[in-house]
Write a protein that holds these residues in place. Structure first.
Motif, PDB file in Angstrom:
ATOM      1  N   PHE A  51       0.858  -1.181   0.000  1.00 35.95           N
ATOM      2  CA  PHE A  51       0.000   0.000   0.000  1.00 35.95           C
ATOM      3  C   PHE A  51       0.894   1.230   0.000  1.00 35.95           C
ATOM      4  CE2 PHE A  51      -2.396   3.173   2.671  1.00 35.95           C
ATOM      5  CZ  PHE A  51      -3.318   3.522   1.694  1.00 35.95           C
ATOM      6  N   ARG A  52       0.600   2.180  -0.875  1.00 39.08           N
ATOM      7  CA  ARG A  52       1.457   3.354  -1.047  1.00 39.08           C
ATOM      8  C   ARG A  52       1.167   4.377   0.066  1.00 39.08           C
ATOM      9  NH1 ARG A  52       4.253   3.805  -5.652  1.00 39.08           N
ATOM     10  NH2 ARG A  52       2.727   2.571  -6.828  1.00 39.08           N
ATOM     11  N   LEU A  53       1.572   4.019   1.271  1.00 40.33           N
ATOM     12  CA  LEU A  53       1.335   4.875   2.431  1.00 40.33           C
ATOM     13  C   LEU A  53       2.070   6.209   2.311  1.00 40.33           C
ATOM     14  CD1 LEU A  53       0.039   5.055   5.284  1.00 40.33           C
ATOM     15  CD2 LEU A  53       2.152   4.058   6.189  1.00 40.33           C
ATOM     16  N   SER A  54       3.236   6.191   1.696  1.00 36.81           N
ATOM     17  CA  SER A  54       4.047   7.409   1.567  1.00 36.81           C
ATOM     18  C   SER A  54       3.298   8.521   0.844  1.00 36.81           C
ATOM     19  CB  SER A  54       5.346   7.096   0.832  1.00 36.81           C
ATOM     20  OG  SER A  54       5.076   6.536  -0.450  1.00 36.81           O
ATOM     21  N   LYS A  55       2.384   8.151  -0.020  1.00 34.73           N
ATOM     22  CA  LYS A  55       1.593   9.129  -0.779  1.00 34.73           C
ATOM     23  C   LYS A  55       0.761  10.015   0.151  1.00 34.73           C
ATOM     24  CE  LYS A  55      -2.470   9.020  -3.856  1.00 34.73           C
ATOM     25  NZ  LYS A  55      -3.327   8.126  -4.677  1.00 34.73           N
ATOM     26  N   TYR A  56       0.424   9.503   1.340  1.00 31.53           N
ATOM     27  CA  TYR A  56      -0.507  10.196   2.229  1.00 31.53           C
ATOM     28  C   TYR A  56       0.182  10.954   3.353  1.00 31.53           C
ATOM     29  CZ  TYR A  56      -3.930   7.708  -0.446  1.00 31.53           C
ATOM     30  OH  TYR A  56      -4.697   7.247  -1.500  1.00 31.53           O
ATOM     31  N   ARG A 112       0.815  11.827  22.528  1.00 28.07           N
ATOM     32  CA  ARG A 112       0.703  10.857  21.427  1.00 28.07           C
ATOM     33  C   ARG A 112       0.738  11.566  20.081  1.00 28.07           C
ATOM     34  NH1 ARG A 112       0.828   8.303  25.714  1.00 28.07           N
ATOM     35  NH2 ARG A 112       3.005   8.523  25.089  1.00 28.07           N
ATOM     36  N   ARG A 113       0.118  12.732  20.000  1.00 26.43           N
ATOM     37  CA  ARG A 113       0.152  13.487  18.746  1.00 26.43           C
ATOM     38  C   ARG A 113       1.589  13.888  18.401  1.00 26.43           C
ATOM     39  NH1 ARG A 113      -3.203  16.908  20.043  1.00 26.43           N
ATOM     40  NH2 ARG A 113      -1.922  18.659  20.688  1.00 26.43           N
ATOM     41  N   ASN A 114       2.344  14.292  19.406  1.00 20.63           N
ATOM     42  CA  ASN A 114       3.736  14.678  19.154  1.00 20.63           C
ATOM     43  C   ASN A 114       4.554  13.499  18.627  1.00 20.63           C
ATOM     44  OD1 ASN A 114       3.208  17.277  20.003  1.00 20.63           O
ATOM     45  ND2 ASN A 114       3.824  16.899  22.117  1.00 20.63           N
ATOM     46  N   GLU A 115       4.275  12.306  19.140  1.00 16.09           N
ATOM     47  CA  GLU A 115       4.975  11.113  18.641  1.00 16.09           C
ATOM     48  C   GLU A 115       4.678  10.883  17.162  1.00 16.09           C
ATOM     49  OE1 GLU A 115       3.702   7.972  21.147  1.00 16.09           O
ATOM     50  OE2 GLU A 115       4.776   8.691  22.918  1.00 16.09           O
ATOM     51  N   ILE A 116       3.422  11.033  16.772  1.00 16.75           N
ATOM     52  CA  ILE A 116       3.038  10.824  15.380  1.00 16.75           C
ATOM     53  C   ILE A 116       3.644  11.911  14.490  1.00 16.75           C
ATOM     54  CG2 ILE A 116       1.103  10.735  13.768  1.00 16.75           C
ATOM     55  CD1 ILE A 116       1.405   8.252  15.514  1.00 16.75           C
ATOM     56  N   LEU A 117       3.658  13.143  14.979  1.00 15.17           N
ATOM     57  CA  LEU A 117       4.276  14.209  14.194  1.00 15.17           C
ATOM     58  C   LEU A 117       5.761  13.931  13.976  1.00 15.17           C
ATOM     59  CD1 LEU A 117       2.568  17.346  15.811  1.00 15.17           C
ATOM     60  CD2 LEU A 117       2.223  16.483  13.480  1.00 15.17           C
ATOM     61  N   GLY A 118       6.419  13.400  14.997  1.00 10.91           N
ATOM     62  CA  GLY A 118       7.828  13.035  14.843  1.00 10.91           C
ATOM     63  C   GLY A 118       8.013  11.926  13.824  1.00 10.91           C
ATOM     64  N   LEU A 119       7.104  10.940  13.852  1.00 15.10           N
ATOM     65  CA  LEU A 119       7.154   9.847  12.883  1.00 15.10           C
ATOM     66  C   LEU A 119       6.970  10.370  11.463  1.00 15.10           C
ATOM     67  CD1 LEU A 119       7.115   6.721  12.319  1.00 15.10           C
ATOM     68  CD2 LEU A 119       4.633   6.852  12.595  1.00 15.10           C
ATOM     69  N   LEU A 120       5.995  11.258  11.288  1.00 13.08           N
ATOM     70  CA  LEU A 120       5.745  11.811   9.953  1.00 13.08           C
ATOM     71  C   LEU A 120       6.928  12.635   9.458  1.00 13.08           C
ATOM     72  CD1 LEU A 120       2.016  12.919  10.408  1.00 13.08           C
ATOM     73  CD2 LEU A 120       2.862  10.977   9.074  1.00 13.08           C
ATOM     74  N   ALA A 121       7.591  13.321  10.374  1.00 13.88           N
ATOM     75  CA  ALA A 121       8.737  14.146   9.984  1.00 13.88           C
ATOM     76  C   ALA A 121       9.882  13.298   9.438  1.00 13.88           C
ATOM     77  CB  ALA A 121       9.215  14.971  11.185  1.00 13.88           C
ATOM     78  N   GLN A 122       9.949  12.037   9.867  1.00 10.73           N
ATOM     79  CA  GLN A 122      11.002  11.143   9.368  1.00 10.73           C
ATOM     80  C   GLN A 122      10.689  10.607   7.972  1.00 10.73           C
ATOM     81  OE1 GLN A 122      11.621   8.026  12.262  1.00 10.73           O
ATOM     82  NE2 GLN A 122      11.575   9.470  13.983  1.00 10.73           N
ATOM     83  N   GLY A 123       9.434  10.761   7.561  1.00 12.58           N
ATOM     84  CA  GLY A 123       9.021  10.238   6.260  1.00 12.58           C
ATOM     85  C   GLY A 123       8.415   8.855   6.388  1.00 12.58           C
ATOM     86  N   LEU A 124       7.327   8.620   5.667  1.00  9.44           N
ATOM     87  CA  LEU A 124       6.634   7.338   5.734  1.00  9.44           C
ATOM     88  C   LEU A 124       7.123   6.390   4.650  1.00  9.44           C
ATOM     89  CD1 LEU A 124       2.920   8.457   6.351  1.00  9.44           C
ATOM     90  CD2 LEU A 124       4.571   7.591   8.027  1.00  9.44           C
ATOM     91  N   GLU A 125       7.152   5.126   4.980  1.00 10.10           N
ATOM     92  CA  GLU A 125       7.470   4.089   4.003  1.00 10.10           C
ATOM     93  C   GLU A 125       6.193   3.338   3.647  1.00 10.10           C
ATOM     94  OE1 GLU A 125      10.496   1.486   5.381  1.00 10.10           O
ATOM     95  OE2 GLU A 125      11.995   3.059   5.668  1.00 10.10           O
ATOM     96  N   ASP A 126       6.129   2.836   2.436  1.00 14.76           N
ATOM     97  CA  ASP A 126       4.998   2.017   2.026  1.00 14.76           C
ATOM     98  C   ASP A 126       4.989   0.727   2.842  1.00 14.76           C
ATOM     99  OD1 ASP A 126       4.582   4.000   0.201  1.00 14.76           O
ATOM    100  OD2 ASP A 126       5.390   2.890  -1.505  1.00 14.76           O
ATOM    101  N   ILE A 127       3.814   0.151   3.005  1.00 16.67           N
ATOM    102  CA  ILE A 127       3.684  -1.019   3.877  1.00 16.67           C
ATOM    103  C   ILE A 127       3.060  -2.193   3.131  1.00 16.67           C
ATOM    104  CG2 ILE A 127       3.507   0.333   5.990  1.00 16.67           C
ATOM    105  CD1 ILE A 127       0.462  -0.147   5.869  1.00 16.67           C
ATOM    106  N   SER A 128       3.419  -3.382   3.561  1.00 17.10           N
ATOM    107  CA  SER A 128       2.853  -4.600   3.003  1.00 17.10           C
ATOM    108  C   SER A 128       1.383  -4.705   3.359  1.00 17.10           C
ATOM    109  CB  SER A 128       3.620  -5.814   3.553  1.00 17.10           C
ATOM    110  OG  SER A 128       2.990  -7.008   3.158  1.00 17.10           O
TER     111      SER A 128
END
Length: 515
Positions: free
Chosen positions: A163-168, A188-204
């Motif tokens: 799934f092209r998660l990086s697109k979102y 929890r929101r700050n954790e997700i913002l940090g995750l998004l800042a690193q860039g998302l990878e597509d997932i199986s």
């Protein structure tokens, strides 16, 4: 009447319910019962996540078919939720035929609306069967998953649908910027913002050689069919439970609130919204991620052997006392610790001594001085000060500033303290000795019964059985669960016939010591 649709995480079918499960389900039940007392049309969904490699492996070890294994586990969970008084409206199982249809329809809908969102790819990665997910380097310590340190990570190489998660990524960043309350608490929101800042990878999105799964509806170019990755199967339960894809599912969807543990925030705040956006479906209104319950400072973990028997905890002082103490001791926005010592201390101080004793004394005096009939009397000025604590209770419980259930209980505790202080200051037992002060005694005892009655209604979400019992002892009309908060201010206790019975919360008996 407003609709309010809330869900908990569906529990993975690989063991018995534990204290962490109980915290989440009791918390959700408290919110559901509170909203019903607000007059809302509430629908509480819980259930079981029954597919995946971990279930398949555990069933094989026990020598039973996966379906028979999950049937047994589901029955044990439902039995515990019944015992804990969880007033759920629906229990979904991901092995249900309608759920499987809904998952496949959702995947096809994504593929039709966004043909490039699913693509084939060969992949090699370290897979944690405990989490049912591939782990990044940051999630691995000493070759083990940080959440399942007793499990060995498996190196998996296979060709899957991705799934092209990086697109979102941009969509998700905009979502959290424009709607910060989509995920709370803020930590929890700050954790997700940090995750998004690193860039998302597509997932199986699919897995090879996985038979115990919803069949993935897309076929690989080599003609191979695969099983749906367990999170692509589990997350849509909130949607399929509304009847999706059948007509009318949007009468309930979108959900008002997803209640989950903090360890699965990424799935609910990144993957799930991306899936819904790709399918052109509305997002849930809010995700609330509670913390962990710890035992002696250690997180409850079946694999690590850190556990506590729920049945034993309930038996100690009863179901309602367990519900009360757990949500009073463990903040619903962070981690908390559970111990037998604090359990007994909190039970004794709050329930046996403060609230239970207040109710017992007040009813006993009405029986003694007024033949059990609550007198008619005006509200004293001291009672009017309760309004601010009641407002604090609603601020904590309504969700506008987060679901601070522990603060709601703290506000009730302050109401109890005020009523006990009023009793000590007015000394009705002394007033009763002077016949010329009869009217003063009427005011005192009517005020106490009225305040106890209000506190009883406020405690219904937390202690439904004890609240119902006390409501009957007070001689109040109807069922306490049928009361509405907007009628509390005008509550009239005149002529109620109180019947003081056995103590609501008996004081703990000293444990015998070895000779």
């Amino acid at each position: 009447m407003s609709r309010f649709y809330l869900t908990t995480a569906i529990d993975y079918a690989n063991g018995d319910p534990h204290l962490g499960h109980a915290l989440e389900k009791i918390g959700a039940d408290v919110i559901a019962r509170y909203r019903r007392l607000c007059g809302d049309d509430v629908h509480l969904l819980i259930g079981m996540d029954e597919h995946g490699q971990k279930v398949q492996q555990t069933a094989a070890k026990e020598g039973v078919a996966p379906q028979a294994f999950t049937d047994t586990i589901a029955a044990r969970f439902q039995g515990m939720w019944s015992r804990l008084g969880i007033s759920y409206d629906q229990f979904i199982r991901t092995t249900e035929a309608h759920h499987k249809l809904g998952v496949q329809t959702l995947i096809r809908r994504i593929a039709e609306r966004n043909p490039d969102d699913f693509y084939e790819r060969s992949y090699t990665g370290m897979y944690c069967v405990g989490c049912e997910s591939f782990k990044q380097d940051a999630d691995i310590v000493d070759g083990k998953c940080v959440l399942h340190p007793t499990r060995t990570l498996e190196e998996v190489e296979e060709r899957n649908w991705f799934f092209r998660l990086s697109k979102y990524q941009g969509f998700l960043q905009d979502l959290l910027a424009s709607n910060p309350s989509f995920i709370e608490p803020s930590s929890r929101r700050n954790e997700i913002l940090g995750l998004l800042a690193q860039g998302l990878e597509d997932i199986s999105a699919s897995r090879a050689r996985l038979d115990w799964a919803v069949p993935f509806p897309l076929v690989l170019s080599n003609g191979e069919t695969q099983g749906t990755y367990v999170w692509f199967d589990a997350l849509p339960n909130y949607l399929t439970a509304t009847g999706f894809p059948d007509e009318g599912y949007d009468q309930r969807w979108p959900a008002d609130l997803h209640i989950i543990g903090k360890d699965i925030t990424r799935f609910h705040v990144v993957i799930w919204p991306a899936m819904l956006q790709a399918a052109g479906l509305p997002l849930p209104k809010q995700v609330w991620a509670h913390g962990f319950v710890q035992l002696g400072g250690e997180r409850f973990s079946k694999s690590a052997g850190v556990k506590l028997d729920l049945g034993e905890a309930i038996d100690r002082f009863g179901v309602d006392a367990f519900r009360y103490v757990l949500l009073r001791e463990v903040p619903f926005d962070g981690d908390g610790n559970f111990s037998w010592e604090r359990f007994e201390e909190r039970y004794t101080a709050d329930l046996a001594n403060a609230f239970g004793n207040l109710a017992s004394r007040a009813m006993a005096m009405v029986e003694k001085y007024f033949d059990g009939v609550v007198p008619t009397a005006a509200m004293p000025e001291a009672e009017q000060g309760d309004a601010e604590e009641i407002a604090e209770y609603h601020r904590a419980m309504h969700g506008e500033n987060g679901w601070q259930l522990h603060e709601g209980l703290a506000a009730v505790g302050r109401l109890t303290a005020r009523a006990n202080e009023f009793t000590a200051a007015t000394a009705p037992w002394t007033v009763a000795k002077d016949e010329s002060r009869r009217a003063e005694l009427e005011v005192i005892l009517a005020s106490l019964i009225r305040r106890i009655a209000r506190q009883t209604v406020l405690l219904v979400p937390f202690m439904p059985e004890k609240s119902a019992q006390l409501w009957r002892m007070l001689g109040a009309p109807g069922e306490v669960s049928a009361q509405r908060f907007d009628q509390l201010e005008s509550l009239d206790v005149s002529a109620w016939q109180v019947r003081k019975g056995d103590p609501l919360f008996p004081r703990p008996q000293p444990q015998p010591t070895a000779s």
